[in-house]
Enzyme design. Sequence first.
Site, PDB file in Angstrom:
ATOM      1  N   TYR A 160       1.091  -0.969  -0.274  1.00 41.60           N
ATOM      2  CA  TYR A 160      -0.040  -0.237  -0.087  1.00 41.60           C
ATOM      3  C   TYR A 160       0.911   1.202  -0.067  1.00 41.60           C
ATOM      4  O   TYR A 160       0.494   2.334  -0.573  1.00 41.60           O
ATOM      5  CB  TYR A 160      -0.527   0.424   1.636  1.00 41.60           C
ATOM      6  CG  TYR A 160      -1.797   1.603   2.143  1.00 41.60           C
ATOM      7  CD1 TYR A 160      -2.843   1.849   1.017  1.00 41.60           C
ATOM      8  CD2 TYR A 160      -1.415   1.900   3.055  1.00 41.60           C
ATOM      9  CE1 TYR A 160      -2.613   3.313   0.678  1.00 41.60           C
ATOM     10  CE2 TYR A 160      -1.797   3.361   2.545  1.00 41.60           C
ATOM     11  CZ  TYR A 160      -2.839   4.192   2.073  1.00 41.60           C
ATOM     12  OH  TYR A 160      -3.133   4.877   1.961  1.00 41.60           O
TER      13      TYR A 160
HETATM   14  P1  NAD Z   1     -12.616   5.483   2.327  1.00 42.15           P
HETATM   15  O1  NAD Z   1     -11.952   4.085   1.008  1.00 42.15           O
HETATM   16  O2  NAD Z   1     -13.361   6.024   3.138  1.00 42.15           O
HETATM   17  O3  NAD Z   1     -12.577   6.679   0.529  1.00 42.15           O
HETATM   18  C1  NAD Z   1     -12.078   6.460  -0.696  1.00 42.15           C
HETATM   19  C2  NAD Z   1     -12.500   6.419  -1.558  1.00 42.15           C
HETATM   20  O4  NAD Z   1     -12.568   6.805  -3.014  1.00 42.15           O
HETATM   21  C3  NAD Z   1     -14.283   4.949  -1.389  1.00 42.15           C
HETATM   22  O5  NAD Z   1     -14.985   6.094  -0.964  1.00 42.15           O
HETATM   23  C4  NAD Z   1     -13.900   4.476  -2.970  1.00 42.15           C
HETATM   24  O6  NAD Z   1     -15.075   4.309  -2.952  1.00 42.15           O
HETATM   25  C5  NAD Z   1     -12.724   5.747  -3.821  1.00 42.15           C
HETATM   26  N1  NAD Z   1     -12.286   4.761  -4.937  1.00 42.15           N
HETATM   27  C6  NAD Z   1     -10.838   4.297  -5.013  1.00 42.15           C
HETATM   28  N2  NAD Z   1     -10.898   3.534  -5.886  1.00 42.15           N
HETATM   29  C7  NAD Z   1     -11.544   4.373  -7.163  1.00 42.15           C
HETATM   30  C8  NAD Z   1     -11.223   4.378  -8.239  1.00 42.15           C
HETATM   31  N3  NAD Z   1     -10.547   3.882  -9.213  1.00 42.15           N
HETATM   32  N4  NAD Z   1     -12.441   5.540  -9.180  1.00 42.15           N
HETATM   33  C9  NAD Z   1     -13.782   6.612  -8.128  1.00 42.15           C
HETATM   34  N5  NAD Z   1     -13.639   6.441  -6.436  1.00 42.15           N
HETATM   35  C10 NAD Z   1     -12.627   5.308  -6.547  1.00 42.15           C
HETATM   36  O7  NAD Z   1     -10.091   6.338   2.571  1.00 42.15           O
HETATM   37  P2  NAD Z   1     -10.634   7.283   3.341  1.00 42.15           P
HETATM   38  O8  NAD Z   1      -9.657   7.663   4.444  1.00 42.15           O
HETATM   39  O9  NAD Z   1     -11.601   8.688   2.473  1.00 42.15           O
HETATM   40  O10 NAD Z   1      -9.022   7.889   2.250  1.00 42.15           O
HETATM   41  C11 NAD Z   1      -8.963   9.306   1.309  1.00 42.15           C
HETATM   42  C12 NAD Z   1      -7.263   9.367   0.625  1.00 42.15           C
HETATM   43  O11 NAD Z   1      -6.596   9.571   1.536  1.00 42.15           O
HETATM   44  C13 NAD Z   1      -6.627   7.789   0.278  1.00 42.15           C
HETATM   45  O12 NAD Z   1      -6.327   7.974  -1.012  1.00 42.15           O
HETATM   46  C14 NAD Z   1      -5.763   7.276   1.713  1.00 42.15           C
HETATM   47  O13 NAD Z   1      -4.738   6.740   0.335  1.00 42.15           O
HETATM   48  C15 NAD Z   1      -5.398   8.503   1.814  1.00 42.15           C
HETATM   49  N6  NAD Z   1      -5.424   8.618   3.072  1.00 42.15           N
HETATM   50  C16 NAD Z   1      -5.925   8.300   4.103  1.00 42.15           C
HETATM   51  C17 NAD Z   1      -5.896   8.508   5.300  1.00 42.15           C
HETATM   52  C18 NAD Z   1      -6.610   8.229   7.078  1.00 42.15           C
HETATM   53  O14 NAD Z   1      -5.938   7.886   7.774  1.00 42.15           O
HETATM   54  N7  NAD Z   1      -7.908   7.711   6.161  1.00 42.15           N
HETATM   55  C19 NAD Z   1      -4.469   8.549   6.071  1.00 42.15           C
HETATM   56  C20 NAD Z   1      -2.683   8.503   4.740  1.00 42.15           C
HETATM   57  C21 NAD Z   1      -3.497   8.553   3.724  1.00 42.15           C
END
Ligand code: NAD
Length: 332
Positions: A160
């Site tokens: 990841y």
């Molecule tokens: P989440 O899974 O709640 O949201 C991600 C969204 O992206 C989902 O709704 C999913 O359906 C959508 N998605 C995935 N692949 C897709 C595609 N091919 N086309 C269209 N939509 C797509 O995750 P989150 O926790 O809200 O994280 C959001 C971003 O922040 C991610 O990129 C994650 O890697 C990054 N991030 C999050 C955290 C955290 O603590 N939540 C920490 C570091 C990085």
Amino acid sequence: MHSTVPQTYPRPTRAVVTGAAGFLGSHLCQTLLAQGVDVIGIDRRDPVFHRGAYLNLADVRHDPRFIFVTGDLRTCAIEPLLPGADVVFHLAGIPGVHPSWGADFDDYVASNITATQRLMHAVTRLRVPRLVVASSSSVYGSATNRPSSETDHPRPASPYAVTKLAEEQLCLAHAARRDCATTVVALRYFTVYGPRQREDMFIQRLLKAATTEQPITLYGDGNQRRDFTFVDDAITATVAAGSALLSHSVINVGGGGQTALRDVVEHVRQLTAGRISIRSETARSGDVTTTCADTSTARRLLGWTPSTNLLEGLRAQLDWMTSRHNPSIASV
Ligand code: NAD
């Protein structure tokens, strides 16, 4: 006169948010709309049939300035979303360390890297002025004896994390082209929590365990330390990155402390007065021992510092969980 407040472009009038139905994406849409920005949100989850996503967007789905598009960035037409956009916030992606070791890896590569390449191609072709991309603290691996700084050599410890590093670097590589009119800001978020947190994340699992008196599985000895970042703080930094007067940048977004998971368990025990029974399992591959952000770049470039401490944030997440089980809200 010398000012320490970073300069900004005018507030955007139109923004595109990818991953709009997700945890961070839905909060971002809500905040932008509240600030008077027109928002086009895209997500591959269908907000009507996917219960979690539907609830994530419940507060904004009738806002006339919000358009939601169901689409998969691996395959959908992206350019029609972009005309008139001042900024694209790219939050779509597959999060989570553990499934990335196994059969889901192809989806991580396709959604975090290949989809980002498609998006960057469209964004740069249509000369969108700013792209903010969601990167991750996981690109650092474990922090050693000091907070991780953006100039540290990345040591991703899971598939990841490798895809997140590739994703941010891919955006920056596009931005570095001589003919590119888009500036890229990569935000390295450190463990974001708060209302609507993903069900697979530790604090959400813990609050659920405390309120249902079901056991929670704790991997490792509980001494792993995380720099927890409250979602409202993460969103404030994200919005600021959308309009700050910057060249290409990588910026840590962290809550500014580090707390051992076993101490989070104690906080939640006190907050809920609930019995928490812990099932201990060995640490999982890719789980780093410590994350801790040096946030001086965010302070300097975005004028941002986190403002919510862990106890306040846990209380807010607990309140949200409780209200979610109120039938009048759950039936929205
Ligand atoms: P989440 O899974 O709640 O949201 C991600 C969204 O992206 C989902 O709704 C999913 O359906 C959508 N998605 C995935 N692949 C897709 C595609 N091919 N086309 C269209 N939509 C797509 O995750 P989150 O926790 O809200 O994280 C959001 C971003 O922040 C991610 O990129 C994650 O890697 C990054 N991030 C999050 C955290 C955290 O603590 N939540 C920490 C570091 C990085």
